[in-house]
Design an enzyme around this catalytic site. Sequence first.
Site, mmCIF file in Angstrom:
data_model
loop_
_atom_site.group_PDB
_atom_site.id
_atom_site.type_symbol
_atom_site.label_atom_id
_atom_site.label_comp_id
_atom_site.label_asym_id
_atom_site.label_seq_id
_atom_site.Cartn_x
_atom_site.Cartn_y
_atom_site.Cartn_z
ATOM 1 N N GLY A 73 0.822 -1.189 0.000
ATOM 2 C CA GLY A 73 0.000 0.000 0.000
ATOM 3 C C GLY A 73 0.867 1.255 0.000
ATOM 4 O O GLY A 73 2.049 1.211 0.358
ATOM 5 N N GLY A 122 0.508 -4.904 0.909
ATOM 6 C CA GLY A 122 -0.763 -4.842 0.195
ATOM 7 C C GLY A 122 -0.763 -5.606 -1.105
ATOM 8 O O GLY A 122 -1.826 -6.012 -1.589
ATOM 9 N N GLU A 145 5.920 -5.462 7.661
ATOM 10 C CA GLU A 145 5.253 -4.404 8.428
ATOM 11 C C GLU A 145 5.790 -4.234 9.853
ATOM 12 O O GLU A 145 5.811 -3.111 10.379
ATOM 13 C CB GLU A 145 3.742 -4.672 8.476
ATOM 14 C CG GLU A 145 3.014 -4.411 7.170
ATOM 15 C CD GLU A 145 3.116 -5.576 6.188
ATOM 16 O OE1 GLU A 145 2.550 -5.477 5.095
ATOM 17 O OE2 GLU A 145 3.772 -6.594 6.524
ATOM 18 N N ASP A 153 -1.059 -6.818 7.730
ATOM 19 C CA ASP A 153 -2.516 -6.675 7.680
ATOM 20 C C ASP A 153 -3.046 -7.348 6.419
ATOM 21 O O ASP A 153 -2.655 -8.455 6.100
ATOM 22 C CB ASP A 153 -2.915 -5.204 7.797
ATOM 23 C CG ASP A 153 -2.317 -4.325 6.703
ATOM 24 O OD1 ASP A 153 -1.323 -4.734 6.074
ATOM 25 O OD2 ASP A 153 -2.848 -3.216 6.462
#
Length: 383
Positions: A73, A122, A145, A153
């Site tokens: 992301g 992502g 992350e 996530d």
Amino acid sequence: MAFRNLTNGDNDQVLIQENSYVRILTLNRPQQLNALSFQMVTRLLDILVAYEEDPNVKLVILKGKGRAFCAGGDVVSMIHFGKNVHWSFGAKLSWFEYSVDYLMATYSKPQVSILNGIVMGGGAGVSIHGRFRVATENTVFAMPEAALGLFPDVGASHFLSRLPGFFGEYVGLIGARLDGAEMLACGLATHFVNSNRLPLLEEALVKVDAVDPAAVCAIIDRFSQEVPLKEKSAYHKLDIINRCFSKRTVEEILSSLEQEAVDGADEWITETIQSLKKASPIGLKLTLRSFREGRLQTIEQCFIRDYRMCSHAMKQDVSNDFYEGCRAMLIDKDKNPKWEPSKLELISDEMVDRYFSKIDGEGWEDLKLPVRYKSTISIKSKL
């Protein structure tokens, strides 16, 4: 929704190629390693919703332009919005990103993700949840992350926690980089195809004329091959990984690894210990707990929990580590984050609990996912 108008749309960020009953989507931000921008995520959501309802679309192929499939992301933009506008603006990017991931996880039509390059964060969300994941000799997979003060996530607590043994905890906690052969071995990839054969694979796939996953699989099988793991692959260390990463706490995992290092010097163990000690302590705690909960949760529950945790990280109501990690690793690039709390033992259970709770007030609400007529694809067929 008003958030759709935050930035001017740019349809060129997702290129569309139509071939009879097949649609090829190409992520087109090569200079940014196809990092998922707000425009790209909302565009993907609109396209995938439309294609699922279109009887003339039987198969969706997703790939990236350049040397990356998708490097994650656009967290730099998230941090910008969080610091200069409002923390909820950054969290809202995750809202739409998780919505795309959930749609892919419950999609009624087969999808093929061609992972010929970097797949991180992502990028895993918009590929691993799909039915077919094709790795190549150029594939590099990671969920880094925890080194940014966050946690894996995009539903990673669902798909990584279901890898063999405790390999998923290892991958998520230290941000391990996997190649295509390792992805195939552990189940993150369904196939391995040499990159020089990808044009032939696409040429065969665009002839698909029915919603038939078995037929799609048979086509990919013709181009796929088994590949040996490299001698130094972490997957050869699965026995040690299971012994250490099955422990109840991050502290116990670290202690177990240090004991393994005492029992027998090993470069891999030393590097693993160093990776854990460099990562954000709060990021490690969040990662382990989310994975342990994710083992027993549905994909919907994992995404809802991810959004709560991401919102707290953006709001900085427990720790500033996500902002600090992005500053040190992605913005200033001094590679010297100042984590706070600085040590695992300074993090209380109450601090971790807050990340898993709802946020009161400020118009915040839990992630709302649509009721799908089809539950998530069975674990056996996916991994």
